[in-house]
Design a protein around this motif. Structure first.
Motif, PDB file in Angstrom:
ATOM      1  N   ALA A 462     -11.899  30.777  46.630  1.00  0.00           N
ATOM      2  CA  ALA A 462     -10.571  30.715  46.012  1.00  0.00           C
ATOM      3  C   ALA A 462      -9.968  29.318  46.124  1.00  0.00           C
ATOM      4  N   PHE A 463     -10.750  28.362  46.671  1.00  0.00           N
ATOM      5  CA  PHE A 463     -10.334  26.972  46.790  1.00  0.00           C
ATOM      6  C   PHE A 463      -9.027  26.816  47.568  1.00  0.00           C
ATOM      7  N   ILE A 464      -8.926  27.561  48.696  1.00  0.00           N
ATOM      8  CA  ILE A 464      -7.761  27.456  49.568  1.00  0.00           C
ATOM      9  C   ILE A 464      -8.179  27.113  50.995  1.00  0.00           C
ATOM     10  N   HIS A 465      -9.497  27.103  51.261  1.00  0.00           N
ATOM     11  CA  HIS A 465     -10.009  26.883  52.621  1.00  0.00           C
ATOM     12  C   HIS A 465      -9.561  25.532  53.176  1.00  0.00           C
ATOM     13  N   GLY A 466      -9.700  24.476  52.369  1.00  0.00           N
ATOM     14  CA  GLY A 466      -9.326  23.141  52.848  1.00  0.00           C
ATOM     15  C   GLY A 466      -7.859  23.056  53.201  1.00  0.00           C
ATOM     16  N   ARG A 467      -7.011  23.654  52.382  1.00  0.00           N
ATOM     17  CA  ARG A 467      -5.569  23.629  52.650  1.00  0.00           C
ATOM     18  C   ARG A 467      -5.239  24.394  53.928  1.00  0.00           C
ATOM     19  N   ILE A 468      -5.941  25.501  54.168  1.00  0.00           N
ATOM     20  CA  ILE A 468      -5.691  26.296  55.384  1.00  0.00           C
ATOM     21  C   ILE A 468      -6.024  25.487  56.629  1.00  0.00           C
ATOM     22  N   LEU A 469      -7.130  24.744  56.576  1.00  0.00           N
ATOM     23  CA  LEU A 469      -7.524  23.948  57.738  1.00  0.00           C
ATOM     24  C   LEU A 469      -6.517  22.848  58.043  1.00  0.00           C
ATOM     25  N   GLU A 470      -5.749  22.441  57.043  1.00  0.00           N
ATOM     26  CA  GLU A 470      -4.731  21.416  57.263  1.00  0.00           C
ATOM     27  C   GLU A 470      -3.484  21.979  57.944  1.00  0.00           C
ATOM     28  N   MET A 471      -3.335  23.301  57.972  1.00  0.00           N
ATOM     29  CA  MET A 471      -2.155  23.913  58.583  1.00  0.00           C
ATOM     30  C   MET A 471      -2.208  23.804  60.103  1.00  0.00           C
ATOM     31  N   ALA A 472      -1.067  23.941  60.739  1.00  0.00           N
ATOM     32  CA  ALA A 472      -0.949  23.707  62.184  1.00  0.00           C
ATOM     33  C   ALA A 472      -1.917  24.551  63.003  1.00  0.00           C
ATOM     34  N   GLU A 473      -2.046  25.829  62.663  1.00  0.00           N
ATOM     35  CA  GLU A 473      -2.907  26.723  63.428  1.00  0.00           C
ATOM     36  C   GLU A 473      -4.067  27.259  62.588  1.00  0.00           C
ATOM     37  N   GLY A 474      -4.381  26.564  61.499  1.00  0.00           N
ATOM     38  CA  GLY A 474      -5.494  27.002  60.675  1.00  0.00           C
ATOM     39  C   GLY A 474      -5.278  28.395  60.119  1.00  0.00           C
ATOM     40  N   TYR A 475      -6.288  29.232  60.242  1.00  0.00           N
ATOM     41  CA  TYR A 475      -6.205  30.591  59.709  1.00  0.00           C
ATOM     42  C   TYR A 475      -5.221  31.459  60.484  1.00  0.00           C
ATOM     43  N   LYS A 476      -4.833  31.048  61.677  1.00  0.00           N
ATOM     44  CA  LYS A 476      -3.872  31.818  62.470  1.00  0.00           C
ATOM     45  C   LYS A 476      -2.417  31.423  62.179  1.00  0.00           C
ATOM     46  N   THR A 477      -2.210  30.520  61.239  1.00  0.00           N
ATOM     47  CA  THR A 477      -0.860  30.050  60.934  1.00  0.00           C
ATOM     48  C   THR A 477      -0.018  31.159  60.314  1.00  0.00           C
ATOM     49  N   PRO A 478       1.150  31.479  60.888  1.00  0.00           N
ATOM     50  CA  PRO A 478       2.041  32.459  60.238  1.00  0.00           C
ATOM     51  C   PRO A 478       2.618  31.854  58.960  1.00  0.00           C
ATOM     52  N   VAL A 479       2.733  32.669  57.913  1.00  0.00           N
ATOM     53  CA  VAL A 479       3.205  32.152  56.630  1.00  0.00           C
ATOM     54  C   VAL A 479       4.678  32.446  56.388  1.00  0.00           C
ATOM     55  N   GLY A 480       5.327  33.203  57.300  1.00  0.00           N
ATOM     56  CA  GLY A 480       6.747  33.478  57.158  1.00  0.00           C
ATOM     57  C   GLY A 480       7.039  34.593  56.170  1.00  0.00           C
ATOM     58  N   GLU A 481       8.308  34.946  56.086  1.00  0.00           N
ATOM     59  CA  GLU A 481       8.740  36.015  55.186  1.00  0.00           C
ATOM     60  C   GLU A 481       8.440  35.630  53.740  1.00  0.00           C
ATOM     61  N   SER A 482       7.743  36.533  53.035  1.00  0.00           N
ATOM     62  CA  SER A 482       7.360  36.324  51.625  1.00  0.00           C
ATOM     63  C   SER A 482       6.530  35.066  51.436  1.00  0.00           C
ATOM     64  N   GLY A 483       5.839  34.621  52.504  1.00  0.00           N
ATOM     65  CA  GLY A 483       4.969  33.448  52.389  1.00  0.00           C
ATOM     66  C   GLY A 483       5.717  32.168  52.142  1.00  0.00           C
ATOM     67  N   ILE A 484       6.892  32.010  52.772  1.00  0.00           N
ATOM     68  CA  ILE A 484       7.737  30.844  52.511  1.00  0.00           C
ATOM     69  C   ILE A 484       7.044  29.541  52.884  1.00  0.00           C
ATOM     70  N   GLU A 519      -6.212  21.535  37.034  1.00  0.00           N
ATOM     71  CA  GLU A 519      -7.439  21.255  37.773  1.00  0.00           C
ATOM     72  C   GLU A 519      -7.831  22.426  38.662  1.00  0.00           C
ATOM     73  N   THR A 520      -6.852  22.938  39.427  1.00  0.00           N
ATOM     74  CA  THR A 520      -7.143  24.061  40.328  1.00  0.00           C
ATOM     75  C   THR A 520      -7.470  25.313  39.529  1.00  0.00           C
ATOM     76  N   GLU A 521      -6.803  25.484  38.386  1.00  0.00           N
ATOM     77  CA  GLU A 521      -7.077  26.655  37.550  1.00  0.00           C
ATOM     78  C   GLU A 521      -8.533  26.686  37.126  1.00  0.00           C
ATOM     79  N   ALA A 522      -9.056  25.544  36.749  1.00  0.00           N
ATOM     80  CA  ALA A 522     -10.451  25.498  36.317  1.00  0.00           C
ATOM     81  C   ALA A 522     -11.384  25.900  37.451  1.00  0.00           C
ATOM     82  N   LEU A 523     -11.078  25.432  38.671  1.00  0.00           N
ATOM     83  CA  LEU A 523     -11.920  25.778  39.812  1.00  0.00           C
ATOM     84  C   LEU A 523     -11.834  27.269  40.143  1.00  0.00           C
ATOM     85  N   VAL A 524     -10.615  27.782  40.152  1.00  0.00           N
ATOM     86  CA  VAL A 524     -10.433  29.197  40.487  1.00  0.00           C
ATOM     87  C   VAL A 524     -11.036  30.087  39.413  1.00  0.00           C
ATOM     88  N   MET A 525     -10.879  29.716  38.150  1.00  0.00           N
ATOM     89  CA  MET A 525     -11.469  30.523  37.086  1.00  0.00           C
ATOM     90  C   MET A 525     -12.986  30.563  37.211  1.00  0.00           C
TER      91      MET A 525
END
Length: 599
Positions: A462-484, A519-525
């Motif tokens: 889904a081309f989101i792995h790289g962005r997740i790794l940039e987050m403070a806690e990686g895959y364990k990062t809380p996304v907040g109410e409604s993914g704010i 660009e991202t649309e083409a990758l996700v599609m």
């Protein structure tokens, strides 16, 4: 009626209730013993009354005055200690049972609401349902633990008091009981009024819940249109109304309590007057009168408990009734009995004569007929309000059609178990639904047992792995109410990863690339193209890039299918889709296919 409905929740704790009733008998015994040390001091220590002949207490009462006084004082402490200790244990036992019942009732109500259709939830106020789950459910504890059990306890103590008092002085006992008919008249007089006011008070309070829920959900709109003051004014008005009815309920309950206490005081005064005259006539000792008056206070305590508990039950019945209004509502999506085979659905889908409406005389879908072969990619297009989401919502049974049948693999979807049915369908909905959990938990929501490798693989596709790794806690990062904590594009890719991980044979995609850049649309599609291979896929499409990938196109307008075919066929017909194509799709920057518009 309500007690019959509450019985299954009480039955699970019947042995704890039996233990609570046993405590009541023990407490009653200690309560009956409380006045006796005082009578011993007055009649046998301070007075000159002789010990009775042949009584089991004669040896004790014949002790020297100093020793008898010490024994009476020790007895007074022990009796009160035993009564107090058992009372605390009784409170703990009953409160624990009550809380367990509240928890069970809440669980049943919550599960029942989750089984209701989206059409049902669309007719309800979310805040009102929240109030029923969180506040009205406490009515079961009030009714059972603060109503029924205290009344049973009071009846047991009342019988014990009467057994002791009648032999002491039948006349005074009968005089003491003259207030009972008056109290029952008061119960009948106040009961209906308290119920009516309590009903309105709960309704007003639930409106406050609904208003807060709506405002917090739409806070972006409220701020965007600078409606903070207006919404505050609306909230304060609803809050004032709620508090006004709560105050009215409290006032009537206090009035009821005051009238009951006044009636009991009148009964006590009558007994004191007659009892004092009896002592003056030397037909009753002073110690006996004091014991009788002490018992009288304890006699009126259970009577008062019965009347006060009855008032509490009257108010709590409203909350219990509101809870069972929901529980007694038949599930409008009853689960079937069939299950899909272990290998899953083949993916043959059919709509036969399907019609649907949320409200009477307002049809959303009319006479829908079409079939889809396994592995087919179908685009659903049409203007806003045409019924696209509703059409696909019938497949996982978010609601059932008012007429017609929806089939998977030749079987009516209503015949399948809901859990089995929905396990065969992966979804990417619009807007993207993100929970206030970690990124990992959001991706694994539809497959909670998935391992880290599978979750990361879905995120990569889904081309989101790289962005997740940039987050403070990686895959364990809380996304907040409604993914704010996520952008709209990131939310969409997380939901796409969720669908990829689900790996279901049937897919429903509600314009999965609408929030993505080109660009991202083409990758996700490209990732979705891989995902769709061999799977029956339905895409609510608003972009040409999405339509081009599909084998069939269903064109909806005003709740009906107006055209159905492949992209080249529909363009050649120069009908509704061709007009829709020219006005919407050709505004996109990508080149249009060179397809003749005539056969």
């Amino acid at each position: 009626m309500l007690l019959r409905k509450l019985w299954p929740y009480l039955r699970a704790y019947r042995w704890q209730v039996v233990w609570a009733l046993a405590q009541v008998f023990l407490i009653a015994g200690f309560e009956l013993l409380k006045p006796w040390p005082l009578q011993i001091v007055i009649d046998y220590v301070l007075g000159d009354k002789a010990p009775p002949n042949g009584s089991p207490l004669t040896p004790l009462l014949s002790l020297p005055q100093g020793e008898l006084l010490l024994f009476a004082c020790i007895g007074l402490v022990l009796v009160n200690f035993g009564s107090g200790g058992l009372t605390q244990l009784h409170y703990y036992t009953t409160i624990k049972v009550g809380q367990n019942m509240v928890n069970d009732l809440r669980g049943a109500l919550y599960a029942h609401l989750q089984r209701q259709s989206l059409a049902y939830h669309g007719r309800q106020r979310v805040g009102d349902l929240m109030y029923r789950i969180t506040a009205d459910s406490f009515a079961v504890q009030t009714m059972i633990m603060n109503g029924v059990l205290p009344i049973l306890s009071a009846v047991i103590l009342l019988v014990g008091m009467l057994v002791v008092l009648f032999p002491m002085d039948p006349v005074l006992t009968l005089l003491a009981l003259t207030v009972v008919p008056v109290l029952f008249v008061l119960i009948a007089s106040f009961n209906k009024k308290i119920i009516d006011i309590s009903t309105e008070a709960r309704e007003r309070e639930s409106r406050v819940y609904s208003l807060v829920q709506w405002t917090m959900t739409a806070i972006k709109i409220v701020q965007a249109f600078t409606k903070e003051d207006e919404e505050h004014h609306r909230f304060m008005g609803a809050s004032r109304e709620s508090l006004r009815w709560s105050l009215r309920l409290y006032s009537w309950q206090q009035l009821y309590s005051g009238v009951v206490n006044l009636t009991i005081a009148a009964g006590t005064a009558l007994v004191v007057y007659v009892g004092a005259r009896t002592v003056m006539d030397h037909r009753l000792s002073l110690g006996q009168l004091l014991v009788f008056i002490s018992y009288l206070a304890q006699l009126y305590t259970p009577i008062n408990q019965i009347t006060q508990s009855w008032g509490m039950i009257a108010g709590a019945r409203v909350g219990a009734r509101r809870v069972f209004e929901v529980l007694d509502t038949d599930a409008d999506l009853p689960s079937g009995t069939r299950q899909f085979p272990p290998e899953g659905a083949r993916g043959a889908i059919a709509w036969h004569g399907v019609s649907f409406n949320y409200l009477p005389d307002a049809p959303v879908l009319r006479d829908i007929d079409f079939t889809v072969a396994p592995g087919t990619k179908v685009a659903i297009v049409g203007p806003t309000g045409a019924g696209k989401s509703t059409l696909l919502g019938l497949l996982p049974r978010f609601f059932d059609p008012n007429a017609g049948i929806v089939e998977i693999d030749g079987v009516d979807v209503r015949d399948y178990q809901l859990k089995s049915l929905r396990s065969q369908i992966g979804m990417v909905l619009q807007p993207p639904l993100i929970f206030p959990l970690s990124v990992r938990d959001n991706i694994a929501y539809g497959r909670p047992g998935a391992d880290d490798a599978a979750i990361e693989d879905a995120a990569r596709r889904a081309f989101i792995h790289g962005r997740i790794l940039e987050m403070a806690e990686g895959y364990k990062t809380p996304v907040g109410e409604s993914g704010i904590a996520l952008s709209e594009g990131e939310k969409q890719r997380v939901t796409i990863a969720r669908a990829l991980l689900r790996d279901a044979p049937i897919l429903i995609l509600d314009e999965p690339t609408s929030a993505l850049d080109v660009e991202t649309e083409a990758l996700v599609m490209a990732a979705i193209e891989t995902l769709m291979k061999g799977r029956t896929t339905f895409i609510i499409a608003h972009r040409l890039s999405t339509v081009r990938t599909c084998d069939q196109i269903i064109v909806l307008r005003d709740g009906g299918i107006v055209e159905h075919g492949t992209l080249p066929d529909l363009l050649r017909r120069n009908g509704v889709f061709a007009g829709y194509y020219r006005t919407q799709f050709l505004t996109e920057t990508e080149p249009s296919p060179v397809i003749p518009l005539s056969a």
